[in-house]
Design a protein around this motif. Structure first.
Motif, short mmCIF file in Angstrom:
data_model
loop_
_atom_site.label_atom_id
_atom_site.label_comp_id
_atom_site.label_asym_id
_atom_site.label_seq_id
_atom_site.Cartn_x
_atom_site.Cartn_y
_atom_site.Cartn_z
N PHE A 1 4.46 -1.23 2.93
CA PHE A 1 3.85 0.08 2.74
C PHE A 1 4.92 1.15 2.60
O PHE A 1 6.06 0.97 3.01
N GLU A 2 4.53 2.25 1.98
CA GLU A 2 5.42 3.41 1.87
C GLU A 2 4.56 4.66 1.90
O GLU A 2 3.62 4.81 1.13
N CYS B 1 0.84 -1.20 0.00
CA CYS B 1 0.00 0.00 0.00
C CYS B 1 0.87 1.25 0.00
O CYS B 1 1.86 1.32 0.74
N CYS B 2 0.50 2.20 -0.84
CA CYS B 2 1.15 3.51 -0.84
C CYS B 2 0.08 4.56 -1.08
O CYS B 2 -0.74 4.42 -2.00
N GLY B 3 0.06 5.58 -0.24
CA GLY B 3 -0.97 6.60 -0.37
C GLY B 3 -0.96 7.54 0.81
O GLY B 3 0.04 7.65 1.53
N PRO B 4 -2.06 8.21 1.08
CA PRO B 4 -2.14 9.12 2.22
C PRO B 4 -1.87 8.38 3.53
O PRO B 4 -2.14 7.18 3.65
N ALA B 5 -1.38 9.12 4.51
CA ALA B 5 -1.01 8.50 5.80
C ALA B 5 -2.17 7.76 6.44
O ALA B 5 -2.01 6.65 6.95
N ALA B 6 -3.37 8.36 6.41
CA ALA B 6 -4.52 7.72 7.05
C ALA B 6 -4.86 6.40 6.37
O ALA B 6 -5.23 5.42 7.03
#
Length: 322
Positions: free
Chosen positions: A222-223, A196-201
């Motif tokens: 994740f990143e 998963c990579c995307g906004p912190a939430a």
């Protein structure tokens, strides 16, 4: 005549060979050597660091990976609350602009022998997943790619996603809510590796839901492209620098990086938000208090290294390899 490959240890002197629109407030940049030299290879999930004017260093995921690259391809979204990086790219770079680039580094590696991979991206977070999808498709590996956006007008890199038959698009407004992380994780094969990579939430929910579904930490990847919300480490402690032979007090509200530099000790860094890994230092003794978004949960538990730009100490004293 065959071109020589550029050194993988020194900053590269490249230029912007092309810029193209890539969606809402986002541009695609191609970076190449002026003489056409081969560039250092990049594995799926890798990023490069742009050395921008004003001493600004920013990391951007590579959309294309490979062992024989003549250009690096990145996408940069103009951030409304930019600290200067995305604005410098959008406003300052043009085709032909010279740009210093640190060679690829990979803090988000793809497990290439996994039986199945599930790639989940939110917004500009799809960029490293596109390089993974390309590698998996080329090598005939089973995978799913999910790309989530707030709305269709917010869609990024549509042409790239169109090239991936496994890609599934989600638009929050059309679906009546955010991407169904829990259901997607639950539907994945039990031996799948999840990314998963995307906004912190989004990433925090992904981690929590994957663990709640019984997934092993080794299969959860994740990143962050922006730092997760976290309080600054509080309290005072001592850091002993093993190589420099000095001890320093780190007062409340100060980072180890700030204190070390104030003492005249050189220490590498880039984002200074705990998202890039450039300031990672080996921990010889003591217990770090991790606030970064780079180390895996397993690495944090082991406590063998830490990001000194943002992390503190749970023990009264840390001995660092500096």
């Amino acid at each position: 005549m065959e071109s020589q490959q550029k050194s993988s240890t020194n900053p590269l002197s490249l230029h912007v060979s092309a810029i193209a629109p890539a969606g809402a407030d986002t541009i695609l940049l191609r970076l190449a050597d002026r003489d056409g030299a081969m560039l250092p290879p990049a594995a799926p999930g890798a990023h490069v660091t742009l050395l921008l004017p004003g001493g600004i260093d920013r990391q951007y995921s590579l959309i294309e990976a490979g062992d024989a690259l003549r250009e690096y391809v990145i996408a940069v979204r103009r951030e409304p609350n930019s600290r200067g990086g995305s604005a410098a790219v959008h406003d300052g770079l043009r085709p032909g602009s010279a740009i210093g680039v640190l060679p690829p580094r990979n803090d988000f590696p793809l497990v290439t022998d996994a039986r199945h991979s599930v790639l989940i991206g939110g917004g500009i977070g799809i960029t490293p997943l596109l390089s993974m999808a390309s590698w998996l498709g080329t090598h005939g590996r089973a995978f799913d790619l999910h790309a989530a956006f707030a709305s269709r007008p917010a869609l990024l890199l549509a042409d790239r996603l169109d090239r991936v038959p496994q890609a599934r698009l989600h638009f929050d407004d059309a679906a009546g809510g955010p991407f169904p992380l829990a259901a997607t994780i639950a539907a994945a094969p039990r031996d799948a590796h999840l990314y998963c990579c995307g906004p912190a939430a989004m990433i925090q929910d992904f981690i929590a839901m994957a663990r709640a579904d019984g997934r092993d930490d080794a299969a959860i990847h994740f990143e962050y492209f922006a730092p997760p919300p976290a309080a600054a480490p509080a309290g005072s402690f001592t850091v002993a620098l093993a190589r420099s032979g000095i001890e320093l007090a780190v007062p409340p509200g100060k980072s180890i990086l700030e204190v070390v530099r104030a003492a005249g000790i050189a220490a590498g860094s880039s984002c200074e938000q705990g998202t890039c890994g450039a300031c990672e230092v080996r921990v010889i003794e003591g217990i770090p208090d991790h606030f970064d978004a780079v180390l895996s949960p397993k690495d944090k538990r082991e406590g063998k290294s830490m990001m000194i730009c943002c992390s503190g100490a749970l023990s009264d004293r840390l001995v660092l390899d500096l």
